[in-house]
Design a protein around this motif. Structure first.
Motif, PDB file in Angstrom:
ATOM      1  N   SER A 533    -102.288 -11.188  16.764  1.00 49.27           N
ATOM      2  CA  SER A 533    -101.536 -10.451  17.784  1.00 49.27           C
ATOM      3  C   SER A 533    -101.293  -9.041  17.274  1.00 49.27           C
ATOM      4  O   SER A 533    -101.092  -8.821  16.071  1.00 49.27           O
ATOM      5  CB  SER A 533    -100.203 -11.149  18.076  1.00 49.27           C
ATOM      6  N   ASN A 534    -101.326  -8.086  18.188  1.00 52.04           N
ATOM      7  CA  ASN A 534    -101.133  -6.678  17.816  1.00 52.04           C
ATOM      8  C   ASN A 534    -102.074  -6.291  16.674  1.00 52.04           C
ATOM      9  O   ASN A 534    -101.648  -5.941  15.570  1.00 52.04           O
ATOM     10  CB  ASN A 534     -99.682  -6.426  17.421  1.00 52.04           C
ATOM     11  N   GLU A 535    -103.359  -6.350  16.978  1.00 56.41           N
ATOM     12  CA  GLU A 535    -104.393  -6.052  15.989  1.00 56.41           C
ATOM     13  C   GLU A 535    -105.407  -5.101  16.618  1.00 56.41           C
ATOM     14  O   GLU A 535    -105.983  -5.411  17.668  1.00 56.41           O
ATOM     15  CB  GLU A 535    -105.061  -7.362  15.549  1.00 56.41           C
ATOM     16  N   PHE A 536    -105.635  -3.975  15.976  1.00 56.77           N
ATOM     17  CA  PHE A 536    -106.615  -2.997  16.463  1.00 56.77           C
ATOM     18  C   PHE A 536    -107.807  -3.007  15.511  1.00 56.77           C
ATOM     19  O   PHE A 536    -107.630  -2.874  14.294  1.00 56.77           O
ATOM     20  CB  PHE A 536    -106.000  -1.598  16.529  1.00 56.77           C
ATOM     21  N   ILE A 537    -109.029  -3.158  16.059  1.00 60.94           N
ATOM     22  CA  ILE A 537    -110.222  -3.300  15.225  1.00 60.94           C
ATOM     23  C   ILE A 537    -111.231  -2.211  15.561  1.00 60.94           C
ATOM     24  O   ILE A 537    -111.586  -2.016  16.729  1.00 60.94           O
ATOM     25  CB  ILE A 537    -110.896  -4.675  15.422  1.00 60.94           C
ATOM     26  N   VAL A 538    -111.680  -1.516  14.516  1.00 64.54           N
ATOM     27  CA  VAL A 538    -112.833  -0.623  14.643  1.00 64.54           C
ATOM     28  C   VAL A 538    -114.038  -1.419  14.144  1.00 64.54           C
ATOM     29  O   VAL A 538    -114.239  -1.600  12.942  1.00 64.54           O
ATOM     30  CB  VAL A 538    -112.656   0.662  13.799  1.00 64.54           C
ATOM     31  N   PHE A 539    -114.818  -1.956  15.066  1.00 61.60           N
ATOM     32  CA  PHE A 539    -115.978  -2.771  14.704  1.00 61.60           C
ATOM     33  C   PHE A 539    -117.122  -1.884  14.214  1.00 61.60           C
ATOM     34  O   PHE A 539    -117.152  -0.677  14.496  1.00 61.60           O
ATOM     35  CB  PHE A 539    -116.465  -3.581  15.913  1.00 61.60           C
ATOM     36  N   HIS A 540    -118.061  -2.529  13.493  1.00 60.50           N
ATOM     37  CA  HIS A 540    -119.265  -1.792  13.100  1.00 60.50           C
ATOM     38  C   HIS A 540    -120.410  -2.147  14.029  1.00 60.50           C
ATOM     39  O   HIS A 540    -120.740  -3.321  14.222  1.00 60.50           O
ATOM     40  CB  HIS A 540    -119.691  -2.107  11.668  1.00 60.50           C
ATOM     41  N   THR A 550    -106.145  -6.088  20.304  1.00 64.29           N
ATOM     42  CA  THR A 550    -105.756  -7.460  20.617  1.00 64.29           C
ATOM     43  C   THR A 550    -104.235  -7.583  20.698  1.00 64.29           C
ATOM     44  O   THR A 550    -103.526  -7.180  19.773  1.00 64.29           O
ATOM     45  CB  THR A 550    -106.276  -8.423  19.528  1.00 64.29           C
ATOM     46  N   PHE A 551    -103.753  -8.166  21.801  1.00 64.51           N
ATOM     47  CA  PHE A 551    -102.323  -8.451  21.961  1.00 64.51           C
ATOM     48  C   PHE A 551    -102.155  -9.457  23.105  1.00 64.51           C
ATOM     49  O   PHE A 551    -102.961  -9.498  24.041  1.00 64.51           O
ATOM     50  CB  PHE A 551    -101.526  -7.170  22.262  1.00 64.51           C
ATOM     51  N   ASN A 552    -101.143 -10.301  23.000  1.00 62.21           N
ATOM     52  CA  ASN A 552    -100.814 -11.289  24.040  1.00 62.21           C
ATOM     53  C   ASN A 552    -102.020 -12.130  24.454  1.00 62.21           C
ATOM     54  O   ASN A 552    -102.292 -12.307  25.643  1.00 62.21           O
ATOM     55  CB  ASN A 552    -100.222 -10.592  25.273  1.00 62.21           C
ATOM     56  N   ASN A 553    -102.758 -12.649  23.466  1.00 62.33           N
ATOM     57  CA  ASN A 553    -103.926 -13.504  23.720  1.00 62.33           C
ATOM     58  C   ASN A 553    -104.972 -12.800  24.592  1.00 62.33           C
ATOM     59  O   ASN A 553    -105.672 -13.419  25.388  1.00 62.33           O
ATOM     60  CB  ASN A 553    -103.496 -14.821  24.386  1.00 62.33           C
ATOM     61  N   LYS A 554    -105.074 -11.473  24.415  1.00 60.52           N
ATOM     62  CA  LYS A 554    -106.009 -10.661  25.196  1.00 60.52           C
ATOM     63  C   LYS A 554    -106.587  -9.590  24.289  1.00 60.52           C
ATOM     64  O   LYS A 554    -105.915  -9.104  23.387  1.00 60.52           O
ATOM     65  CB  LYS A 554    -105.269 -10.032  26.379  1.00 60.52           C
ATOM     66  N   ILE A 555    -107.850  -9.244  24.517  1.00 64.94           N
ATOM     67  CA  ILE A 555    -108.452  -8.130  23.787  1.00 64.94           C
ATOM     68  C   ILE A 555    -108.956  -7.093  24.780  1.00 64.94           C
ATOM     69  O   ILE A 555    -109.637  -7.419  25.765  1.00 64.94           O
ATOM     70  CB  ILE A 555    -109.608  -8.599  22.868  1.00 64.94           C
ATOM     71  N   GLY A 578    -114.016 -16.915  17.697  1.00 65.50           N
ATOM     72  CA  GLY A 578    -113.417 -17.218  16.403  1.00 65.50           C
ATOM     73  C   GLY A 578    -111.908 -17.241  16.426  1.00 65.50           C
ATOM     74  O   GLY A 578    -111.277 -17.981  15.664  1.00 65.50           O
ATOM     75  N   ASN A 579    -111.305 -16.440  17.327  1.00 68.11           N
ATOM     76  CA  ASN A 579    -109.837 -16.360  17.397  1.00 68.11           C
ATOM     77  C   ASN A 579    -109.255 -17.044  18.631  1.00 68.11           C
ATOM     78  O   ASN A 579    -108.049 -16.967  18.871  1.00 68.11           O
ATOM     79  CB  ASN A 579    -109.394 -14.889  17.378  1.00 68.11           C
ATOM     80  N   ASP A 580    -110.116 -17.708  19.403  1.00 67.45           N
ATOM     81  CA  ASP A 580    -109.672 -18.454  20.591  1.00 67.45           C
ATOM     82  C   ASP A 580    -108.877 -17.562  21.547  1.00 67.45           C
ATOM     83  O   ASP A 580    -107.774 -17.896  21.996  1.00 67.45           O
ATOM     84  CB  ASP A 580    -108.830 -19.667  20.164  1.00 67.45           C
ATOM     85  N   ILE A 581    -109.453 -16.397  21.856  1.00 67.01           N
ATOM     86  CA  ILE A 581    -108.827 -15.455  22.789  1.00 67.01           C
ATOM     87  C   ILE A 581    -109.386 -15.708  24.186  1.00 67.01           C
ATOM     88  O   ILE A 581    -110.593 -15.885  24.367  1.00 67.01           O
ATOM     89  CB  ILE A 581    -109.089 -14.005  22.344  1.00 67.01           C
ATOM     90  N   SER A 591    -108.989   8.995  23.373  1.00 64.69           N
ATOM     91  CA  SER A 591    -108.956   9.914  22.229  1.00 64.69           C
ATOM     92  C   SER A 591    -107.718   9.695  21.359  1.00 64.69           C
ATOM     93  O   SER A 591    -107.635  10.246  20.259  1.00 64.69           O
ATOM     94  CB  SER A 591    -108.995  11.369  22.710  1.00 64.69           C
ATOM     95  N   PHE A 592    -106.785   8.871  21.852  1.00 66.09           N
ATOM     96  CA  PHE A 592    -105.552   8.644  21.098  1.00 66.09           C
ATOM     97  C   PHE A 592    -105.004   7.257  21.413  1.00 66.09           C
ATOM     98  O   PHE A 592    -104.983   6.838  22.564  1.00 66.09           O
ATOM     99  CB  PHE A 592    -104.517   9.724  21.458  1.00 66.09           C
ATOM    100  N   TYR A 593    -104.587   6.541  20.371  1.00 68.23           N
ATOM    101  CA  TYR A 593    -104.017   5.202  20.550  1.00 68.23           C
ATOM    102  C   TYR A 593    -102.656   5.143  19.868  1.00 68.23           C
ATOM    103  O   TYR A 593    -102.529   5.509  18.684  1.00 68.23           O
ATOM    104  CB  TYR A 593    -104.936   4.131  19.941  1.00 68.23           C
ATOM    105  N   MET A 594    -101.663   4.670  20.610  1.00 67.22           N
ATOM    106  CA  MET A 594    -100.328   4.445  20.053  1.00 67.22           C
ATOM    107  C   MET A 594    -100.194   2.953  19.757  1.00 67.22           C
ATOM    108  O   MET A 594    -100.198   2.126  20.663  1.00 67.22           O
ATOM    109  CB  MET A 594     -99.250   4.893  21.036  1.00 67.22           C
ATOM    110  N   LEU A 595    -100.095   2.637  18.478  1.00 68.69           N
ATOM    111  CA  LEU A 595    -100.024   1.249  18.035  1.00 68.69           C
ATOM    112  C   LEU A 595     -98.639   1.023  17.441  1.00 68.69           C
ATOM    113  O   LEU A 595     -98.439   1.063  16.228  1.00 68.69           O
ATOM    114  CB  LEU A 595    -101.120   0.973  17.002  1.00 68.69           C
ATOM    115  N   ASN A 596     -97.663   0.812  18.347  1.00 72.09           N
ATOM    116  CA  ASN A 596     -96.251   0.778  17.969  1.00 72.09           C
ATOM    117  C   ASN A 596     -95.895   2.082  17.263  1.00 72.09           C
ATOM    118  O   ASN A 596     -96.013   3.142  17.841  1.00 72.09           O
ATOM    119  CB  ASN A 596     -95.933  -0.441  17.099  1.00 72.09           C
ATOM    120  N   ARG A 597     -95.519   2.029  15.987  1.00 75.57           N
ATOM    121  CA  ARG A 597     -95.139   3.250  15.280  1.00 75.57           C
ATOM    122  C   ARG A 597     -96.325   3.900  14.571  1.00 75.57           C
ATOM    123  O   ARG A 597     -96.173   4.923  13.911  1.00 75.57           O
ATOM    124  CB  ARG A 597     -94.042   2.939  14.261  1.00 75.57           C
ATOM    125  N   LYS A 598     -97.505   3.280  14.705  1.00 72.77           N
ATOM    126  CA  LYS A 598     -98.704   3.830  14.093  1.00 72.77           C
ATOM    127  C   LYS A 598     -99.534   4.545  15.155  1.00 72.77           C
ATOM    128  O   LYS A 598     -99.560   4.135  16.317  1.00 72.77           O
ATOM    129  CB  LYS A 598     -99.526   2.718  13.425  1.00 72.77           C
TER     130      LYS A 598
END
Length: 679
Positions: A533-540, A550-555, A578-581, A591-598
């Motif tokens: 939950s509350n996970e931001f991924i930069v994939f390759h 990813t948040f609230n069982n949603k990506i 793999g994460n059952d989402i 161009s900008f993402y607010m990830l809580n305080r990050k």
């Protein structure tokens, strides 16, 4: 459990435990040898004492299990050549020069990739030093050069490259897969860089490869279609690497892929044919012994030709034990036979325990033996044809009870029409295999009539068409099922307790089943709370950008893929399964993402970032922006800089150098894999 009353089964379980401990731990050799020797000595003393006692002690049995576990650890150690001083890894780790002059011998031909032909090779020399070990050889595809031949030896100057772990979450770990085959590096070269050297050595693998090539050369003279010839190779020679992706997918989706893996059914048919041929030998003195020796020899010759895969090795070992027991007129118990065959195989191939084919074949056979008598006993049709199909159905269902959890864990799909494929094909598979053996024999002797080849080719083609039709019924194919190792364990707990209750309906078994249900519910609840939950991924993704939030069982997925790349991309699908989402949304890259305080700033090819009030902790560089990174660091003061797979390699190298000099953490997805931000 009555099953554990068999001593060999308990000893085999201890051997498996020892193999697992030996693989996942690094116990020094002297410690293993000393502990095993001491345990054997104490076991001998206990045995001498126990012989004189009227009441047997439990400690002798417990000590025997500890000895067998220690033997499993020792077996794992001795089969890993990396533990010995002449293994190639010790040479390449102590020398600074990356390029090595090597001599090697081709051991195995693998399924080719899109750009490279692949081989497993045995290393003979590195820089004139005798060495041992296996590695993976990738040769750039070239239609002007014939494929390399097993047992041929070559010399080349080449660089050893490390195998890499998957760059994105929940992708297939090819490095770990090869490690279980004692392969730790790979080589890349071209045919022009190989120098053939004289070698008079011929191994059993080379002989088997020569026989297969000779058979195929003879079969190609009878105008078999490509798909027909590849299926013949899979059914009778155990070689599946040439099967087209379309045909292989059809058999997988139809739940009939086991038909293409040489296993107990195939070996059983061959044993019946050979037993009938050698039946007259029983009239002579020592005829049964001669017959048994011939049967076992031919079965193992067939196993060798079929590539000694886990499934065929298991089947041939088991049927060899059965053939020997019949010759000695000893009654055989199927559980004992299975355990003995597993015990023998693991002593010689300990890491087979991690092989998918090995696991599925034994689980299927154990389930058939345990469950089929009950299912078959529910109804006994008097009509022979109906009875045959009913028994085939019960065997198929029983096997599924054994393999479904493991199959879901590895492949994440369930073919709902598996029983139709099996009910139609398996009754005729014996005939197909018998005719195949006859066709190969006549072709090798140059006496196969063309109409015979045409008839057999038509039968194979008909089977392929039927499997393709079943696989297209996509409504019955359940895909993308999330199933973890924990689910596998609790599933078998539930299946075992459920079967026990069916066989013996009493309060004790009902209580065990209810406890199993509670355990399953507990695991389901645990899985819900352990989802990311509350996970931001930069994939390759090479040449592209792919982001996931990813948040609230949603990506929420953002990418710059075109329609073709999007249709072929499996990165997000692997992550979701793999994460059952359950929910996937698609949006444009921001161009900008607010990830809580990050905060994450994305800088693309336009290179715009001059926002004075913005102080992002993370900066993602994509699509090779032409920026002055030093100026960016001075202006934004980021804590982490990330470069994804869409950037030019030269840009990434320059950025990495600057970040190292400025002591700013730099993450390159093409080397370190996906970057994950928890917020």
């Amino acid at each position: 459990m009555k099953l554990l009353n068999f001593t060999i089964i308990k000893l085999t379980i201890c051997l498996i435990l020892g193999i697992i401990i030996g693989y996942f731990t690094s116990i020094p050799l002297h410690a293993i040898i000393i502990s095993t020797a001491l345990l054997l000595l104490v076991l001998l003393i206990f045995y001498l004492i126990a012989r004189k006692q009227f009441i047997k002690s439990i400690w002798f049995g417990i000590l025997a299990f500890f000895v067998m576990t220690s033997v499993g650890i020792l077996t794992t150690y001795f089969h890993n050549q990396e533990n010995f001083s002449n293994h190639y890894t010790h040479i390449i780790s102590t020398e600074s020069d990356s390029l090595k002059t090597i001599k090697f011998r081709i051991r195995e031909v693998l399924k080719p990739g899109n750009y490279y032909d692949k081989y497993v090779i045995n290393l003979l020399e590195i820089d004139s030093k005798n060495t041992s070990g296996k590695t993976l050889l990738n040769i750039q595809k070239d239609t002007l050069h014939a494929p390399l031949i097993v047992d041929n030896a070559y010399a080349s100057r080449i660089e050893f490259r490390d195998l890499t772990h998957p760059l994105n979450p929940h992708q297939f770990d090819y490095k770990n897969y090869l490690k279980k085959k004692y392969i730790y590096h790979q080589l890349f070269t071209k045919n022009e860089s190989l120098l053939a050297i004289e070698s008079n050595t011929m191994t059993i693998f080379g002989v088997a490869d020569y026989i297969r090539k000779h058979i195929n050369k003879k079969l190609k003279g009878y105008d078999f279609k490509p798909d027909e010839l590849t299926i013949i190779n899979a059914l009778l020679l155990g070689q599946r690497q040439d099967i087209s992706e379309e045909v292989y997918t059809s058999y997988t989706n139809a739940g009939a892929i086991h038909i293409l893996a040489v296993s107990g059914l195939h070996v059983g048919v061959i044993l019946l044919i050979l037993s009938f041929i050698f039946k007259p030998l029983e009239r002579f003195k020592h005829g049964k012994l001669i017959k048994t020796i011939l049967l076992v020899s031919i079965l193992w010759s067939f196993a060798l030709i079929a590539g000694l895969s886990a499934s065929v090795t298991r089947a041939v070992t088991m049927f060899s034990i059965v053939a020997i027991a019949l010759n000695l007129k000893r009654p055989t118990n199927i559980y004992n036979t299975l355990a003995i065959s597993m015990f023998i195989i693991l002593l010689f191939k300990p890491l087979f325990i991690f092989d998918v084919g090995f696991q599925l074949s034994y689980l299927a056979v154990f389930a058939i033996v345990a469950i089929d008598p009950f299912l078959y006993g529910l109804w006994r049709p008097k009509n022979k044809v109906l009875n045959f199909y009913w028994h085939t159905f019960t065997v198929t269902i029983s096997a599924q009870f054994g393999i479904i959890p493991v199959s879901l864990c590895y492949f994440h799909q369930f073919p709902g029409l598996f029983f139709i494929s099996n009910l139609i094909i398996i009754p005729f598979l014996g005939v197909i295999l018998g005719l195949g053996v006859l066709v190969i024999l006549l072709a090798v002797l140059n006496i196969l009539p063309q109409f015979g080849a045409d008839i057999y080719g038509y039968i194979i083609s008909l089977m392929n068409s039927f499997v393709a039709w079943v696989s297209k019924q996509e409504a019955f194919l359940l895909k993308d099922i999330s199933f973890s190792l924990l689910y596998v364990i609790v599933s078998y707990v539930f299946i075992v307790t459920f079967i026990r209750l069916l066989f013996k309906r009493n309060y004790s078994n009902l209580k065990l089943l209810l406890i199993a249900i509670l355990i399953v519910q507990g695991v389901l609840i645990y899985n819900e709370f352990s989802k990311p939950s509350n996970e931001f991924i930069v994939f390759h993704k090479s040449r592209y950008s792919l982001l996931g939030n990813t948040f609230n069982n949603k990506i929420v997925v953002a990418s710059d893929f075109d329609s073709i790349v999007k249709s072929k991309n499996k990165i997000i699908n692997n992550y979701v399964v793999g994460n059952d989402i359950n929910i996937i949304e698609e949006r444009a890259i921001s161009s900008f993402y607010m990830l809580n305080r990050k905060h994450l700033l994305v800088i693309d090819s336009l290179g715009i970032y001059n926002i004075k009030t913005l102080k992002p902790e993370f900066v993602l560089l994509r699509q090779s922006p032409k920026i002055n990174l030093n100026r960016l660091i001075d202006s934004l003061k980021p804590k982490q800089i990330i470069a994804d797979g869409s950037n030019y390699k030269s840009y990434i190298e320059r950025w990495e150098h600057i970040c190292r000099k400025r002591k700013i953490p730099f993450h390159q997805t093409s080397k370190k894999g996906a970057y994950i931000i928890d917020y």
